[in-house]
Motif scaffolding. Structure first.
Motif, mmCIF file in Angstrom:
data_model
loop_
_atom_site.group_PDB
_atom_site.id
_atom_site.type_symbol
_atom_site.label_atom_id
_atom_site.label_comp_id
_atom_site.label_asym_id
_atom_site.label_seq_id
_atom_site.Cartn_x
_atom_site.Cartn_y
_atom_site.Cartn_z
ATOM 1 N N LEU A 199 9.932 1.038 10.990
ATOM 2 C CA LEU A 199 9.587 2.353 11.532
ATOM 3 C C LEU A 199 9.336 3.348 10.407
ATOM 4 C CD1 LEU A 199 9.270 4.408 13.805
ATOM 5 C CD2 LEU A 199 11.763 4.705 13.793
ATOM 6 N N VAL A 200 10.234 3.343 9.397
ATOM 7 C CA VAL A 200 10.064 4.246 8.257
ATOM 8 C C VAL A 200 8.760 3.930 7.531
ATOM 9 C CG1 VAL A 200 11.015 4.926 6.018
ATOM 10 C CG2 VAL A 200 12.543 4.609 7.971
ATOM 11 N N GLY A 201 8.485 2.634 7.334
ATOM 12 C CA GLY A 201 7.254 2.239 6.660
ATOM 13 C C GLY A 201 6.019 2.684 7.416
ATOM 14 N N THR A 202 6.052 2.527 8.739
ATOM 15 C CA THR A 202 4.919 2.956 9.569
ATOM 16 C C THR A 202 4.681 4.454 9.437
ATOM 17 O OG1 THR A 202 5.265 1.172 11.169
ATOM 18 C CG2 THR A 202 4.051 3.118 11.929
ATOM 19 N N LEU A 203 5.768 5.236 9.466
ATOM 20 C CA LEU A 203 5.638 6.687 9.348
ATOM 21 C C LEU A 203 5.106 7.082 7.972
ATOM 22 C CD1 LEU A 203 8.924 7.850 11.138
ATOM 23 C CD2 LEU A 203 6.579 7.952 12.021
ATOM 24 N N LEU A 204 5.538 6.365 6.924
ATOM 25 C CA LEU A 204 5.063 6.668 5.575
ATOM 26 C C LEU A 204 3.559 6.385 5.445
ATOM 27 C CD1 LEU A 204 8.020 5.229 3.465
ATOM 28 C CD2 LEU A 204 7.370 7.634 3.656
ATOM 29 N N VAL A 205 3.123 5.224 5.951
ATOM 30 C CA VAL A 205 1.699 4.883 5.877
ATOM 31 C C VAL A 205 0.874 5.839 6.731
ATOM 32 C CG1 VAL A 205 -0.039 3.107 6.331
ATOM 33 C CG2 VAL A 205 2.157 2.460 5.361
ATOM 34 N N LEU A 206 1.385 6.179 7.910
ATOM 35 C CA LEU A 206 0.681 7.127 8.764
ATOM 36 C C LEU A 206 0.586 8.492 8.082
ATOM 37 C CD1 LEU A 206 -0.700 7.519 11.478
ATOM 38 C CD2 LEU A 206 1.508 8.172 12.452
ATOM 39 N N LEU A 258 3.466 7.811 -0.827
ATOM 40 C CA LEU A 258 3.734 7.460 0.566
ATOM 41 C C LEU A 258 3.152 6.092 0.904
ATOM 42 C CD1 LEU A 258 3.018 10.845 2.408
ATOM 43 C CD2 LEU A 258 5.247 9.839 1.896
ATOM 44 N N LEU A 259 1.937 5.832 0.415
ATOM 45 C CA LEU A 259 1.293 4.555 0.699
ATOM 46 C C LEU A 259 2.063 3.396 0.094
ATOM 47 C CD1 LEU A 259 -1.114 2.939 1.794
ATOM 48 C CD2 LEU A 259 -2.285 3.374 -0.365
ATOM 49 N N GLN A 260 2.433 3.519 -1.189
ATOM 50 C CA GLN A 260 3.146 2.431 -1.850
ATOM 51 C C GLN A 260 4.510 2.208 -1.210
ATOM 52 O OE1 GLN A 260 1.784 0.494 -4.091
ATOM 53 N NE2 GLN A 260 3.591 -0.804 -4.183
ATOM 54 N N ALA A 261 5.242 3.299 -0.922
ATOM 55 C CA ALA A 261 6.553 3.172 -0.294
ATOM 56 C C ALA A 261 6.438 2.591 1.110
ATOM 57 C CB ALA A 261 7.234 4.541 -0.239
ATOM 58 N N GLY A 262 5.379 2.948 1.820
ATOM 59 C CA GLY A 262 5.187 2.414 3.162
ATOM 60 C C GLY A 262 4.807 0.951 3.165
ATOM 61 N N MET A 263 3.998 0.533 2.189
ATOM 62 C CA MET A 263 3.533 -0.852 2.136
ATOM 63 C C MET A 263 4.671 -1.847 1.945
ATOM 64 S SD MET A 263 -0.033 -0.865 0.005
ATOM 65 C CE MET A 263 -1.605 -0.774 0.875
ATOM 66 N N VAL A 264 5.673 -1.481 1.132
ATOM 67 C CA VAL A 264 6.756 -2.421 0.872
ATOM 68 C C VAL A 264 7.734 -2.506 2.036
ATOM 69 C CG1 VAL A 264 6.583 -2.076 -1.615
ATOM 70 C CG2 VAL A 264 8.195 -0.689 -0.317
ATOM 71 N N VAL A 313 -0.118 -2.096 8.408
ATOM 72 C CA VAL A 313 -0.779 -1.226 7.430
ATOM 73 C C VAL A 313 -2.284 -1.184 7.690
ATOM 74 C CG1 VAL A 313 -1.289 -0.877 4.987
ATOM 75 C CG2 VAL A 313 0.993 -1.618 5.685
ATOM 76 N N SER A 314 -2.858 -2.356 7.921
ATOM 77 C CA SER A 314 -4.299 -2.446 8.125
ATOM 78 C C SER A 314 -4.742 -1.663 9.356
ATOM 79 C CB SER A 314 -4.708 -3.914 8.277
ATOM 80 O OG SER A 314 -4.336 -4.649 7.140
ATOM 81 N N MET A 315 -3.996 -1.800 10.444
ATOM 82 C CA MET A 315 -4.359 -1.099 11.668
ATOM 83 C C MET A 315 -4.160 0.407 11.519
ATOM 84 S SD MET A 315 -3.170 -3.623 14.748
ATOM 85 C CE MET A 315 -4.017 -5.194 14.992
ATOM 86 N N LEU A 316 -3.141 0.798 10.787
ATOM 87 C CA LEU A 316 -2.952 2.228 10.531
ATOM 88 C C LEU A 316 -4.099 2.786 9.702
ATOM 89 C CD1 LEU A 316 0.897 2.344 9.841
ATOM 90 C CD2 LEU A 316 -0.305 3.347 11.792
ATOM 91 N N LYS A 332 8.778 -11.849 1.528
ATOM 92 C CA LYS A 332 8.628 -10.458 1.107
ATOM 93 C C LYS A 332 7.930 -10.372 -0.236
ATOM 94 C CE LYS A 332 10.705 -8.527 4.604
ATOM 95 N NZ LYS A 332 9.982 -7.644 5.518
ATOM 96 N N VAL A 333 6.954 -9.517 -0.344
ATOM 97 C CA VAL A 333 6.254 -9.310 -1.608
ATOM 98 C C VAL A 333 7.039 -8.308 -2.440
ATOM 99 C CG1 VAL A 333 4.122 -8.509 -2.666
ATOM 100 C CG2 VAL A 333 4.042 -9.742 -0.501
ATOM 101 N N PRO A 334 7.361 -8.620 -3.710
ATOM 102 C CA PRO A 334 8.104 -7.664 -4.541
ATOM 103 C C PRO A 334 7.366 -6.350 -4.642
ATOM 104 C CG PRO A 334 7.967 -9.828 -5.601
ATOM 105 C CD PRO A 334 7.070 -9.877 -4.412
ATOM 106 N N ALA A 335 8.140 -5.275 -4.771
ATOM 107 C CA ALA A 335 7.552 -3.930 -4.773
ATOM 108 C C ALA A 335 6.602 -3.717 -5.936
ATOM 109 C CB ALA A 335 8.664 -2.878 -4.807
#
Length: 341
Positions: A14-21, A248-254, A261-264, A321-324
């Motif tokens: 949820l946090v990641g989605t909000l960051l990417v959005l 925001l993008l980098q923090a959201g992606m991880v 991410v793609s749909m957002l 999981k992909v490393p940050a």
């Protein structure tokens, strides 16, 4: 695991989605703001000043300068290529905004990127195949882009009637931006494969952009006055539009699944269209809205196809999981076409 740790893990998507959005909202708003700004400030003046500040910030927060220098020397050809691609993408898109409405310019750019990426992939990453549905999505995006170009030709976009010379120039700028974005995807991936961290890439990414825009400023004598209004606009683009949005993008992606991410990213065009209502020089076009919806749907189709293929055919020996520190860019052909930076 503690209760707090479990809660944080559950809330991460949820946090990641909000960051990417949040990134998408900033990026879309910035496009409209830049589209208005380039009507009275030269694109090179905006880009030079904004990225001098951004480059200085990224260089300062890169703690190990010796490791940065060593990595840049080791990967110099690809670092230069990433610099050139970044310069072209930012300068060309600003020039495109002098002609097209932001939603139209971004739609043309994004409509071309997947097809260009697929074509470049045969040469730059021959081991990565395009999926059938990704090809279908790329063709759908090309169709939507062609529809929007035809609308601009007929005067049905938010800008209204355009001189044919201006239309041709705008399309050239968009094509250059599309090629540059595809190149950014590949060279970012190649640098990541060579062990260069995202922090090191950002600390060494904008040098060519700064030099070229400075040369344009001198050659075209297009310096503008450093009035409080212009300084405020530049600070806003640099701090919020580049530094904060990329964080925001980098923090959201991880924290977020790639498909999410793609749909957002697909919301970028829709948000841009909505934000354009705040620009009084634009008269909203239903034709543009239809093209934006079709293009966004095709983008989501391509992202879903890549996610389904990854789910059904997970690569052996690859962690979940992909490393940050590994750049979360360049997976697939339609996954990250919404990110100009």
């Amino acid at each position: 695991m503690s209760r707090d740790g479990t809660s944080a893990s559950r809330n991460a998507p949820l946090v990641g989605t909000l960051l990417v959005l949040g990134y998408c909202v900033i990026n879309s708003t910035k496009s409209v703001f830049e589209g208005s700004l380039v009507q009275h400030l030269s694109p090179e003046f905006i880009a030079f000043n904004s990225f001098v500040l951004a480059q200085g910030f990224y260089f300062m927060i890169c703690r190990d300068k010796a490791a940065l220098l060593a990595t840049v020397r080791r990967c110099l050809p690809d670092v230069i290529a990433l610099n050139v691609a970044t310069m072209v993408s930012w300068v060309a898109v600003l020039y495109a905004f002098t002609v097209f409405e932001p939603a139209m310019a971004n739609s043309v750019i994004l409509g071309l990127v997947p097809s260009i990426t697929i074509a470049l992939g045969f040469k730059l990453r021959p081991g990565v195949r395009a999926l059938r549905l990704e090809v279908v999505a790329a063709l759908g995006m090309l169709a939507a882009m062609s529809f929007l170009v035809a609308a601009a030709w007929n005067g049905s976009s938010a800008i209204g009637d355009l001189p044919k010379d201006d239309l041709a120039a705008g399309l050239i700028y968009c094509v250059l931006t599309s090629f540059a974005l595809s190149a950014i995807t590949y060279f970012t991936r190649r640098l990541g494969d060579q062990g260069m961290s995202v922090q090191q890439m950002m600390a060494s990414r904008f040098g060519v952009l700064i030099l070229v825009t400075l040369g344009l400023l001198i050659g075209r004598d297009s310096f503008d006055a450093y009035t409080p209004r212009n300084i405020g606009a530049i600070l806003l683009i640099s701090i919020v539009g580049v530094i904060v949005s990329l964080y925001l993008l980098q923090a959201g992606m991880v924290r977020t699944e790639p498909i999410t991410v793609s749909m957002l990213f697909g919301t970028n065009l829709i948000i841009t269209y909505v934000v354009q209502f705040l620009d009084p020089r634009l008269h909203q076009s239903t034709t543009t809205f239809v093209g934006v919806l079709v293009l966004s749907a095709a983008m989501c189709l391509g992202a879903w196809a890549r996610w389904r293929d990854g789910r059904d055919n997970p690569p052996a020996g690859v962690p979940d999981k992909v490393p940050a520190e590994v750049p979360a860019e360049a997976e697939g052909t339609t996954q990250n076409v919404g990110n100009r930076t």
